[in-house]
Design a protein around this motif. Structure first.
Motif, PDB file in Angstrom:
ATOM      1  N   THR A  55     -15.771  -1.621  -2.396  1.00 41.27           N
ATOM      2  CA  THR A  55     -14.694  -0.852  -1.792  1.00 41.27           C
ATOM      3  C   THR A  55     -13.697  -1.845  -1.226  1.00 41.27           C
ATOM      4  O   THR A  55     -14.081  -2.761  -0.496  1.00 41.27           O
ATOM      5  N   SER A  56     -12.460  -1.682  -1.591  1.00 41.76           N
ATOM      6  CA  SER A  56     -11.458  -2.581  -1.027  1.00 41.76           C
ATOM      7  C   SER A  56     -10.086  -1.948  -1.145  1.00 41.76           C
ATOM      8  O   SER A  56      -9.904  -0.972  -1.863  1.00 41.76           O
ATOM      9  N   LYS A  57      -9.143  -2.529  -0.412  1.00 38.74           N
ATOM     10  CA  LYS A  57      -7.787  -2.040  -0.610  1.00 38.74           C
ATOM     11  C   LYS A  57      -7.187  -2.815  -1.774  1.00 38.74           C
ATOM     12  O   LYS A  57      -7.756  -3.811  -2.224  1.00 38.74           O
ATOM     13  N   ASN A  63       0.826  -1.207   0.000  1.00 31.42           N
ATOM     14  CA  ASN A  63       0.000   0.000   0.000  1.00 31.42           C
ATOM     15  C   ASN A  63       0.859   1.255   0.000  1.00 31.42           C
ATOM     16  O   ASN A  63       0.505   2.258  -0.585  1.00 31.42           O
ATOM     17  N   LEU A  66      -8.667   1.778  -1.746  1.00 34.93           N
ATOM     18  CA  LEU A  66      -8.121   2.458  -0.577  1.00 34.93           C
ATOM     19  C   LEU A  66      -6.631   2.170  -0.474  1.00 34.93           C
ATOM     20  O   LEU A  66      -6.224   1.017  -0.522  1.00 34.93           O
ATOM     21  N   LEU A  67      -5.846   3.237  -0.335  1.00 33.68           N
ATOM     22  CA  LEU A  67      -4.402   3.045  -0.286  1.00 33.68           C
ATOM     23  C   LEU A  67      -3.802   3.470   1.046  1.00 33.68           C
ATOM     24  O   LEU A  67      -2.593   3.466   1.201  1.00 33.68           O
ATOM     25  N   SER A  68      -4.621   3.863   1.996  1.00 34.56           N
ATOM     26  CA  SER A  68      -4.070   4.167   3.320  1.00 34.56           C
ATOM     27  C   SER A  68      -5.154   3.944   4.353  1.00 34.56           C
ATOM     28  O   SER A  68      -6.330   3.856   4.022  1.00 34.56           O
ATOM     29  N   ASP A  69      -4.741   3.854   5.624  1.00 30.37           N
ATOM     30  CA  ASP A  69      -5.752   3.617   6.652  1.00 30.37           C
ATOM     31  C   ASP A  69      -6.291   4.919   7.248  1.00 30.37           C
ATOM     32  O   ASP A  69      -7.041   4.905   8.193  1.00 30.37           O
ATOM     33  N   CYS A  82      -7.498   7.348   5.025  1.00 30.22           N
ATOM     34  CA  CYS A  82      -8.336   7.990   4.015  1.00 30.22           C
ATOM     35  C   CYS A  82      -9.759   7.461   4.112  1.00 30.22           C
ATOM     36  O   CYS A  82     -10.045   6.584   4.922  1.00 30.22           O
ATOM     37  N   GLY A  83     -10.627   8.017   3.314  1.00 29.03           N
ATOM     38  CA  GLY A  83     -12.019   7.564   3.342  1.00 29.03           C
ATOM     39  C   GLY A  83     -12.567   7.398   1.939  1.00 29.03           C
ATOM     40  O   GLY A  83     -12.168   8.122   1.013  1.00 29.03           O
ATOM     41  N   ALA A  84     -13.443   6.411   1.779  1.00 26.11           N
ATOM     42  CA  ALA A  84     -14.089   6.211   0.481  1.00 26.11           C
ATOM     43  C   ALA A  84     -15.571   5.995   0.723  1.00 26.11           C
ATOM     44  O   ALA A  84     -15.947   5.148   1.526  1.00 26.11           O
ATOM     45  N   HIS A  85     -16.384   6.779   0.064  1.00 30.53           N
ATOM     46  CA  HIS A  85     -17.814   6.759   0.360  1.00 30.53           C
ATOM     47  C   HIS A  85     -18.623   6.669  -0.929  1.00 30.53           C
ATOM     48  O   HIS A  85     -18.275   7.291  -1.927  1.00 30.53           O
TER      49      HIS A  85
END
Lengths: 245, 408, 489
Positions: free
Chosen positions: C431-433, C4, C403-406, C408-411
């Motif tokens: 949604t996934s890393k 990541n 998602l590339l960091s813990d 950040c947020g994705a909605h």
């Protein structure tokens, strides 16, 4: 058994069939070959009564019945079966339940008694075994998650259980490997007999080396361009459809 | 919109105890919800615009109530408007389930309607399964009865102690014309406890129904929530779950049927606030003539809730040209090591499937009924309690048959 | 986690090493700071507006004064002081149309540094063999150059700054300005209507395929200046245009406001492809500075079988608030929205689309790819609405977030509203890393970790990137900092 006269059919406003004349006598196997877009599936769907296909003129007579006046389930109950090129997935209904409902609908239409669960199960198991269809496949939802070969075998199973008199098989051979093709051909040959009529729709002559047709028709641009015996398939193989256009 | 003042005035006269007074303050601050609040976007709030529903003063007339048949094989408690009907209920001694009714605690309401419930429901009905109890199942039959201009506010608390388990049938049954059923349920699942809820919501001729359930799952707790609901004039069913401890697991599985001129709103919020928890949601709506069904489902994954696995599937079937459906599935993700998804689809029956069935001899009307049943089939197949699964089918089949008419 | 970190670096490259952050020393003329009716009149006078346009601006301005900033988006920012900005900044020596020889050489050098061809013999981004692209260059509040105008005019296509269009084709402008996004549509659209100072105008007459790509490059240069451009594209029956826009701005510590409006009108059988590469300055690693990008974009498929597609690659801006939408009014018309949005550091993006199906057999397709890194917040917000008359309408939506960091947020916040049972709507979101399995697989096949991440991110965005015109995809590729493994499209 089935007589088609001067059939014109449109789909989505486009003319697809432009005067098809065809007669399949009882006990005979006819094959229709033709390039993509020539109207093969349109012909199959029109015989079965798909709403989207608009018959602008012509007649389809099946055993003295005006087939075009019947809705799809009535045609099925009268003994007309369509083997689909792309069998539809029906989530939530098991294969077994589906077939039993269909069979009993047809029997009701014919004024026959419904088949008991036990009797039906016996029939189904017998027909399934002949086609190498597992119990698991019978329990799964209709065509859901089935491979191409499984779907076509499932069509054969439905044909075997419903036991129609006239079957139209739309590209039942497409997308099958050699083993699946043999099983499907076995199903077709088991069905065929002196009281039955059969119309095979196919793109390649492959299937015709397993199921021997009495007559081959070549469909080009919504018309029968030529009819002949099985030699015609050889000729097609060599010359291609272009030679018939 | 009826001014909240009308409700406040009445509630002030009736509400008693510190919890109720605190709830009234919340109601005053929040007001009654409107469609501008996101979680109320698709709820039909027209009933609130009429004359305010007056609270039913004394639990209603017990003698005249026809208590519905028991459906499960479990001991049963029957509550009429939130109060236990002793004669119709089984003795719970020896079942491991403890039942009390005590003064309401001060609780934070999520909206004005819940606040009103807190203020007016009186003493919440509480069920406890204490540690070490050997408990199997319970049927909780909630009967609501009153008058068209009356509201019944009922509040239920359930707690499962660590390591216990319970199968709970909850039946919400309308017994006569009633203005408003306002039910709030709060469920606490302690460490490694296991609850399976089988919920039947059948409010009959009620005008307005609001059901708010909140479920909190501690570490390793598991909850399955299965439901079938028939709509009322306007029905809103909210489930908020918080997977507060690691490795908790939640499944929400439901079918909802919106009948003629009825609206039905399902609002689900699943919050993952701890690691390695998982949740699955499956929801199917069917809307009939002039019916409207909506689904709002939110998955929230908090920061640090890594290892979350959360999925949601929603399908909406419209069986009449005047039927409507809305969906708002949401993913709000603030952690990174997650697998989350949602899918939703809305439409009518697949015409290709109807043709296929027809070609196999099944007439069109029968094919439609068959396919509509199939639409709900996987929901019912997921129900582990055979009695409840059969009950759901026995309810949905005639409903579907009655509502198929006028399809085209 | 190492993987990541690598992926994050990829995104860092794309968003942090902001190559376009230089400032050009241009002598500019400003309107006085702040916003009131006099400023609106000042701008109107500067633009030599006809009376109706001044009235339209004033109506918008009065409406705006009654409105409040929208708060429903998942974005956080300090209250904007609308009185503490300049609403008009124009390079001096820009009075009236000029030949390039008269344009301030510093401006020409700016575009040269940005790789934007404002001389006709140049090609986009210095790529040899690239086809011709006509460019309208908007510098702060005004258009400084428009290329290939004559060649386009021979084909009947009008391509010019909207200021010129107001003077030269007032009837067309008056008929369509505000016809898709009304003057008081929303807070930022009303602000734009009041103070817009330039933008691009395109008219494609009947049965005309626009002979080249049209594009506008927006550049904010002056400090404390908002940019409020307005784009109006009308494509008549049976015609086609592909339009591209690119945006850059200098690195500054203050936030700057960009509130644009784009209106598209497509008649029977017309098609509009609208592509955006938005690379406004995103702010620094700590979230300081950056453009606030509040944009209203909407197209109407007014005619039968008309098509509008929006493709966007959003890598810049501290805040992105935009929902390019389609009103599908004509029977058989179709709309599409293809979006890649990257948020890194403290960037926030709340973007998506609205597909309003009114006509029969209308179709729409939405593909959204969000990539969040650092403390970035990335929200897809979309509405698909099938009205009662939308027989046989179809929508398919796919929203994926990576998602590339813990931190950040994705909605994902879609709204689906269906009032016709023959309509079919399908929505899927994940949604996934970044997948460790995929990374591992790629690496066992000999790829370095960085290349593996690039490959996967590229694959993740591919469904969107392939909808960009070729000339633009190259720029987008550079911007994303990932290899596109061969051809795009």
């Amino acid at each position: 058994m089935l007589r088609i006269e001067n059939l014109h059919v449109s789909f989505d406003g486009n003319k697809i069939l432009n005067g098809v004349d065809l007669e399949v006598p009882v006990g005979k196997v006819h094959a229709i070959m033709g390039p993509n877009g020539s109207g093969k599936s349109t012909l199959a769907n029109t015989i079965a009564g798909h709403k989207g296909y608009d018959v602008t003129s012509g007649t389809v007579t099946y055993k003295d019945l005006d087939l075009l006046a019947l809705d799809p389930s009535e045609r099925a109950a009268e003994g007309v079966f369509l083997g689909f090129q792309y069998p539809v997935e029906i989530p939530g209904i098991s294969n077994m339940n589906f077939l039993r409902t269909a069979l009993n609908s047809i029997r009701r239409y014919r004024g026959e008694e419904e088949m008991s669960a036990a009797e039906f199960l016996g029939l189904l198991r017998e027909k399934a075994a002949a086609l190498g269809i597992s119990n698991d496949m019978l329990k799964r939802a209709v065509n859901v998650g089935f491979s191409g070969g499984e779907r076509k075998r499932n069509e054969m199973l439905q044909m075997a259980v419903l036991d129609p008199q006239f079957a139209v098989l739309d590209e039942t051979d497409s997308g099958l490997d050699i083993d699946a093709l043999r099983i499907v051909a076995r199903g077709i040959n088991a069905f065929h007999g002196p009281e039955k009529g059969l119309l095979l729709i196919t793109h390649y002559k492959r299937l015709l080396s397993y199921v021997e047709p009495d007559v081959i028709h070549v469909l080009i641009d919504g018309r029968i361009a030529r009819s002949g015996d099985k030699e015609l398939a050889e000729e097609l193989e060599e010359a291609g459809y272009a030679a018939f256009a | 919109m009826t001014d909240v003042a009308a409700y406040l005035d009445e509630a002030r006269k009736i509400a008693a105890g510190t919890g109720a007074v605190a709830a009234l303050k919340q109601l005053e601050a929040m007001g009654l919800p409107t469609n501008k609040l996101e979680d109320w976007r698709y709820t039909d709030l027209r009933p609130l615009r009429k004359e305010p529903f007056r609270a039913l003063a004394d639990g209603g007339a017990e003698a005249e109530i026809a208590v519905p048949e028991s459906l499960s094989s479990w001991p049963r408690l029957v509550l009429l408007n939130g109060r236990c009907l002793r004669d119709a209920s089984d003795d719970l001694s020896g079942t491991g389930i403890d039942m009390t009714q005590t003064a309401p605690a001060v609780d934070l309401a999520s909206d004005g309607i819940e606040a009103l419930n807190f203020a007016l429901a009186g003493e919440p009905f509480q069920l406890n399964v204490d540690a070490g109890a050997e408990t199997k199942g319970l049927e909780l039959t909630l009967v609501f009865d009153g008058a068209p201009d009356r509201a019944v506010h009922t509040r239920i608390l359930l707690r499962l102690a660590s390591g216990t388990s319970l199968d709970l049938w909850v039946r919400v049954v309308g017994s006569g014309p009633l203005g408003w059923i306002n039910l709030v349920e709060k469920i606490e699942l302690e460490k490694d406890s296991r609850l399976r809820i089988f919920m039947d919501i059948d409010p009959q001729s009620s005008d307005f129904v609001t059901i708010a359930e909140s479920i909190r799952l501690a570490a390793g707790a598991r909850c399955e929530h299965h439901s079938i609901k028939r709509s009322a004039g306007s029905l809103r069913h909210m489930i908020r779950a918080n997977l507060a401890g690691p490795r908790a697991n939640l499944m929400i599985n439901g079918a909802a049927l919106a009948g003629h001129n009825q609206t039905l709103a399902t609002v689900i919020e699943v919050t993952h606030s701890a690691r390695d928890a998982s949740s699955q949601q499956f929801f199917r709506n069917v809307a009939a003539k002039k019916g409207s069904a909506s689904f709002q489902g939110r998955i929230v994954v908090c920061e640090k809730a890594d290892g979350t696995d959360a999925h949601q599937s929603n399908k909406n079937l419209l069986i009449h040209p005047t039927a409507k459906a809305n969906a708002k599935p949401e993913l709000l993700i603030d952690a990174d090591d997650v697998q989350c998804s949602h899918g939703t689809s809305t439409g009518q029956l697949d015409e290709a499937a109807i043709f296929y069935l027809g070609q196999r001899g099944i007439p069109e009307l029968q094919a439609r009924a068959f396919l509509t049943t199939a639409f709900l089939a996987d929901i019912f197949e997921r129900i582990p309690d055979q009695d409840f699964a059969d009950f759901c089918r026995s309810q949905s089949d005639p409903w579907l048959a009655n509502h198929q008419g006028g399809e085209k | 986690m190492a993987a990541n970190a690598e992926a994050k670096e990829q995104v860092d490259k794309a968003t942090s090493e902001y190559k376009y952050g230089f400032t050009s020393d241009i002598e500019s003329e400003f309107a006085p700071k702040g916003l009131n009716e006099d400023i609106v009149r000042f701008i109107s006078a500067k633009k030599n507006d006809p009376d109706w346009l001044l009235e339209w601006r004033l109506k918008a301005f009065r409406g705006w004064q009654e409105m409040v900033d929208p708060t429903w988006a998942k974005i956080r920012y300090p209250e904007i002081d609308f009185q503490d900005a300049y609403y008009y900044a124009a390079p001096k020596k820009m009075n009236g149309p000029k030949s390039l020889d008269e344009v301030d050489p510093e401006i020409l050098r700016t575009y040269e540094k940005l790789g934007i061809p404002i001389r006709e013999q140049e090609v986009l981004a210095g790529i040899e063999g690239a086809p011709k692209v006509a460019v309208d260059a908007v510098f702060d509040s005004v258009s400084v150059a428009t290329t290939f105008k004559k060649e386009l005019k021979r084909a009947g296509v009008l391509f010019m700054s909207i200021s010129e269009a107001v003077q030269e084709h007032p009837d067309l402008v008056r008929k369509y300005l505000g016809s898709v996004v009304p003057a008081r549509d929303n807070f930022f659209a009303a602000l734009n209507a009041a103070v817009f100072s330039d933008g691009t105008f395109v008219y494609v007459p009947k049965n005309t395929r626009c002979p080249m790509e049209l594009s506008t490059y927006f550049r904010i240069n002056a400090a404390n200046t908002g940019q409020f451009e307005r784009t109006l594209i009308i494509v008549d029956e049976g015609s086609y245009v592909s339009y591209l826009e690119g945006c850059t701005a200098p690195m500054r510590d203050e936030n700057q406001l960009h509130a644009a409006v784009v209106e598209l009108v497509a008649f029977d059988n017309a098609e509009i492809k609208y592509s955006t590469i938005q690379n406004w300055y995103p702010g620094d690693k700590n979230g300081k500075g950056g453009i606030y990008n509040f944009v209203t974009k909407r197209g109407i498929c007014a005619g039968k079988n008309s098509k509008i597609s929006w493709t966007q690659v959003e890598t810049g801006s501290a805040i992105t608030w935009k929902y390019p939408s389609c009103i599908l009014k004509g029977d058989g018309s179709s709309g599409a929205f293809y979006s890649v949005a990257i948020t890194n550091n403290y960037q926030q993006a709340d973007t998506g689309t609205k597909m309003i199906h009114i006509g029969k057999n209308t179709k729409s397709r939405i593909i959204s790819k969000g990539i969040s890194a650092g403390h970035g917040q990335n929200t897809y917000r979309g509405l698909v609405r099938m009205l009662g008359k939308a027989e046989g309408a179809r929508n398919y939506t796919q929203c994926d977030s990576l998602l590339l960091s813990d931190t950040c947020g994705a909605h994902t916040i879609p709204y689906i509203e269906v009032a016709n049972p023959t309509a079919q709507v399908e929505h899927e979101a994940t949604t996934s890393k970044i997948s460790e399995d995929q990374l591992f697989y790629c690496m066992t096949r000999g790829l370095g970790q960085e290349d593996a991440v690039a490959l996967i991110v590229n694959g993740f965005c591919r469904d969107v990137m392939q909808h960009l015109p070729m000339e633009f995809a190259v720029e987008a590729q550079k911007l994303l900092g990932i290899s596109l493994e061969g051809s795009v499209g």
